[in-house]
Design an enzyme around this catalytic site. Structure first.
Site, PDB file in Angstrom:
ATOM      1  N   PHE A 146       0.834  -1.205   0.000  1.00 35.20           N
ATOM      2  CA  PHE A 146       0.000   0.000   0.000  1.00 35.20           C
ATOM      3  C   PHE A 146       0.867   1.251   0.000  1.00 35.20           C
ATOM      4  O   PHE A 146       0.454   2.297   0.452  1.00 35.20           O
ATOM      5  CB  PHE A 146      -0.946  -0.045   1.200  1.00 35.20           C
ATOM      6  CG  PHE A 146      -1.773  -1.299   1.221  1.00 35.20           C
ATOM      7  CD1 PHE A 146      -2.980  -1.354   0.536  1.00 35.20           C
ATOM      8  CD2 PHE A 146      -1.326  -2.442   1.862  1.00 35.20           C
ATOM      9  CE1 PHE A 146      -3.730  -2.518   0.505  1.00 35.20           C
ATOM     10  CE2 PHE A 146      -2.072  -3.621   1.842  1.00 35.20           C
ATOM     11  CZ  PHE A 146      -3.273  -3.661   1.165  1.00 35.20           C
TER      12      PHE A 146
ATOM     13  N   ILE B 197     -15.875   1.368 -14.876  1.00 36.34           N
ATOM     14  CA  ILE B 197     -15.417   0.227 -14.087  1.00 36.34           C
ATOM     15  C   ILE B 197     -15.042  -0.887 -15.055  1.00 36.34           C
ATOM     16  O   ILE B 197     -15.869  -1.359 -15.835  1.00 36.34           O
ATOM     17  CB  ILE B 197     -16.527  -0.232 -13.114  1.00 36.34           C
ATOM     18  CG1 ILE B 197     -16.856   0.896 -12.131  1.00 36.34           C
ATOM     19  CG2 ILE B 197     -16.107  -1.495 -12.377  1.00 36.34           C
ATOM     20  CD1 ILE B 197     -15.683   1.427 -11.332  1.00 36.34           C
TER      21      ILE B 197
ATOM     22  N   GLU C 179      -6.728   4.759  -3.933  1.00 39.16           N
ATOM     23  CA  GLU C 179      -6.563   5.683  -2.804  1.00 39.16           C
ATOM     24  C   GLU C 179      -7.908   6.182  -2.280  1.00 39.16           C
ATOM     25  O   GLU C 179      -8.134   6.231  -1.068  1.00 39.16           O
ATOM     26  CB  GLU C 179      -5.702   6.890  -3.200  1.00 39.16           C
ATOM     27  CG  GLU C 179      -4.609   6.622  -4.208  1.00 39.16           C
ATOM     28  CD  GLU C 179      -3.325   6.053  -3.646  1.00 39.16           C
ATOM     29  OE1 GLU C 179      -3.062   6.200  -2.442  1.00 39.16           O
ATOM     30  OE2 GLU C 179      -2.565   5.453  -4.439  1.00 39.16           O
TER      31      GLU C 179
HETATM   32 MO1  MOS Z   1       0.234   3.927  -3.081  1.00 38.33          MO
HETATM   33  S1  MOS Z   1       0.370   4.989  -1.317  1.00 38.33           S
HETATM   34  O1  MOS Z   1       0.783   5.005  -4.264  1.00 38.33           O
HETATM   35  O2  MOS Z   1       1.087   2.510  -2.945  1.00 38.33           O
END
Ligand code: MOS
Length: 713
Positions: free
Chosen positions: A240, A604, A680
């Site tokens: 992440f 999507i 994000e």
């Molecule tokens: Mo993400 S915080 O760009 O892995």
């Protein structure tokens, strides 16, 4: 966008579930190989020895016992480590990535002071326990709140309109918010196997979000031509932001393999993860928000101070969301960094925006109560129709649709504006919402598309998949364009010898690589049409055409990137999260009863993987709101909960029901596939939504995360 593309996008939006994960079977049957799982001939095992002071220098190091322990091949320290050729040799360490085994300086608690390499992991682990050190201890500073006045301004403060205009507004809130350090703890530990194939040739099996970036970074560190560094990472067990850069332990493993002249496997321990691969930085924030009596924003002032290490200035967009999210004539933001004796933070899903949205979306909720106005209505009153920062039109924005979808699904009409007024089965009930946004990006990627004689389509590019299902999305795009079943398409990734792709980060990969797959498939199709002497884009029998022309295969390699539209429009993805929470009046326990997250992120591509992505982000945001907190004992400057017993993350029982909904309207400008990022925005705004729901349930406003029971009783 031409008519054909438009039709494609429209057809696509009517697709319901989308295909199942192309690598799902490999993953659930254990056949997917992660970095630590490669069997490499002559493998050896490395274990890091963490230092035990927080600031100062190593006085003496005793490695004799460890060197004599059974199976030990080498103990590497700053005293005996070969020089890393790419390290600049200023002394002490110049600002930049921590140079491992470079000198005697200690910058944070847990900084590695030695690496033990042995013929088994257990022997290396035992020998590591025998390494001892003495130190020259200096006084340390690890407390951001205590040192807030020592911050510096890494970026210019921002102001539009009048400074601090909120102060003169008829209705205002002015509050401080706090988020603790959240540590990267994906299921898969960071791991690397490093093997020198020749004096100047290297192979690494490495957990990374960026194949080509890792290749470049390691090549630079060891002064090798990039092509001499082979990076293999087809599967990543969650990342992440922690694997966006090349960390000292990766350099250490490569160095160690050189020393012992055998391949070295280095897997970080769970405790190592807390000090070796960054974290979302502990951040203090203050919001001043002023409005007219009918809810029009007069001014927003957003200040923040975040922590960083003494050797790097990790700067994030914690206050930027207040410049962007709403139409306010006056906005002031100020951001400070405080250098402490801690390791360097790193991006974590929604880096900056997730932090900033907690403060901003909490403050807006507070204002809604001060105005006695529904929080959705308040947001709609201040809805931005053009980008307040640049004045440019949006490439697309359907956040208002998202508000409506989510409000309907959560049952917003059941919400009572008066806090603490609804009880169900002995639990206080509350509803809350919080919105999020993040830049929608498109980079450059190169994709090879090859149609084989048996009708199999091979796609290749050096991207990784950290979990969202990149392969699945790419196969889905190709299947749609080529009009062949997903089962006939193979997507190769995770290998530095493939055509270049960017690092998987910033929610940009479906947009970037998806567009390249789109373009490559279209070019390949055009080549087939040319061969076939046809012009319409009807369904083609690729196998027959190849056969007719006596060809074994037909291929194209296409590089794809955005054009001038990238500068003409402001491009963002948007989200809103709705929460129904239950709070136990006696114990203060908070349960998320239902979560509905709605994303406006263009087309999507794959409903199944997109839903998983949004659900994962909601769960991560729930951890941020209710559980996650790395605690330093400032007397010693050391983390006291560097394990999963004490550092809590949500488990199944904490998350009963999460629904992911999509506006699913194509963005006409960002790229040919109409898809914007969603990784994000899945987390940005979630923590505020929960805090706001807790307030609605209890009348208690918790401004310092996590919202643990003790703060509610
Ligand atoms: Mo993400 S915080 O760009 O892995």
């Amino acid at each position: 966008m031409n008519k054909h593309m438009e039709n494609k996008i429209l057809n696509k939006t009517s697709t319901l579930e989308g295909i199942s994960r192309v690598d799902g079977r490999l993953k659930v049957t254990g056949k997917a190989k992660y970095s630590a799982e490669y069997s490499v001939k002559g493998i050896t095992y490395g274990v890091l020895v963490p230092g035990t002071i927080t600031k100062g220098s190593i006085k003496t190091l005793d490695i004799k016992k460890a060197e004599g322990a059974p199976g030990v091949l080498s103990v590497i320290t700053y005293l005996n480590a070969p020089k890393v050729p790419g390290y600049q040799t200023d002394k002490p360490q110049a600002k930049g990535m921590l140079k491992i085994f470079y000198d005697e300086q200690i910058y944070f608690n847990g900084q590695p002071i030695a690496l033990v390499i042995a013929d088994s992991f257990e022997r290396a682990l035992f020998a590591a326990s025998l390494v001892t050190a003495t130190y020259n201890v200096e006084p340390h500073q690890t407390d951001l709140i205590k040192n807030r006045s020592n911050g510096f301004t890494p970026r210019k403060d921002y102001s539009r309109g009048e400074d601090d205009a909120y102060k003169n507004a008829p209705v205002k809130v002015e509050q401080e918010y706090f988020i603790p350090t959240e540590v990267h703890n994906p299921m898969e530990l960071h791991a690397i196997i490093a093997r020198w194939d020749a004096d100047d040739k290297l192979t690494v099996f490495d957990k990374t979000q960026g194949i080509k970036a890792t290749q470049k970074n390691i090549a630079q560190a060891f002064k090798l031509p990039p092509d001499n560094v082979q990076v293999t990472s087809p599967f990543v067990g969650g990342a992440f932001g922690a694997a966006l850069r090349t960390w000292p332990h990766e350099i250490a493993a490569v160095l160690a393999a050189k020393v012992v002249k055998r391949p070295v496997k280095l897997v970080l321990s769970r405790a190592d993860m807390f000090t070796s691969v960054g974290y979302r930085p502990l951040t203090w924030q203050k919001i001043g928000l002023g409005a007219t009596a009918d809810g029009k924003f007069v001014g927003i002032t957003h200040e923040a101070a975040g922590q960083t290490s003494v050797y790097e200035d990790f700067t994030e967009n914690s206050v930027n969301i207040s410049q962007l999210m709403y139409a306010s004539p006056n906005v002031t933001t100020r951001y400070k960094l405080v250098s402490l004796n801690v390791n360097t933070p790193t991006p974590m899903r929604g880096p900056g925006e997730a932090t900033g949205a907690f403060a901003l979306e909490s403050a807006i909720d507070e204002l809604s109560y001060a105005l006695n106005m529904d929080p959705i209505e308040l947001r709609l009153k201040n809805y931005a129709d053009t980008d307040p920062l640049s004045g440019k039109p949006y490439s697309s924005k359907f956040l208002n649709d998202a508000y409506k979808l989510g409000a309907d699904r959560i049952g917003w009409s059941n919400r009572n504006q008066k806090p603490g007024s609804v009880i169900e089965k002995g639990w206080l009930v509350g509803y809350g919402m919080g919105a999020g946004m993040f830049g929608a990006y498109r980079g450059s990627a190169t994709v090879l598309a090859r149609m084989m004689a048996d009708g199999t389509l091979l796609l290749q590019t050096a991207v990784t998949d950290i979990g969202p299902g990149t392969g699945t999305a790419m196969v889905s795009i190709a299947s749609d364009i080529m009009e062949i079943p997903a089962g006939k398409i193979k997507f190769d990734l995770g290998d530095s010898s493939l055509p270049p792709s960017p690092t998987q980060g910033g929610s940009s990969i479906t947009s970037t690589v998806g567009s390249a797959v789109n373009d490559a498939c279209k070019e390949l199709q055009a080549k087939f049409q040319e061969l076939n002497g046809t012009t319409e884009s009807g369904k083609m029998d690729y196998v027959q055409i190849l056969k007719k022309h006596n060809l074994q295969q037909l291929e194209v390699t296409t590089t794809s990137h955005g054009g001038p539209e990238q500068n003409k429009y402001a491009m963002y993805s948007w989200s809103v999260h709705f929460m129904k929470v239950l709070v136990h009046p006696a114990t203060g326990v908070v349960k998320v009863d239902k979560a509905v997250s709605v994303a406006d992120c263009g087309t999507i591509i794959s409903n199944k993987t997109a839903s998983s992505q949004i659900k994962g982000g909601t769960i991560m945001g729930t951890g941020m709101a209710l559980m996650e907190e790395a605690v330093i004992d400032h007397r010693y400057g050391r983390l006291i909960n560097n394990n999963f017993a004490d550092y809590h993350v949500p488990v199944q029982a904490d998350i009963p029901q999460v629904e992911a909904l999509f506006v699913n309207k194509p963005d006409p400008y960002i790229n040919p596939i109409g898809a914007k990022g969603m990784g994000e925005i899945a987390t940005i705004g979630v923590a505020a939504a929960i805090a706001n729901a807790v307030y609605n349930a209890t009348g208690k406003r918790v401004r310092d995360l996590p919202i643990t029971p003790d703060k509610l009783i």
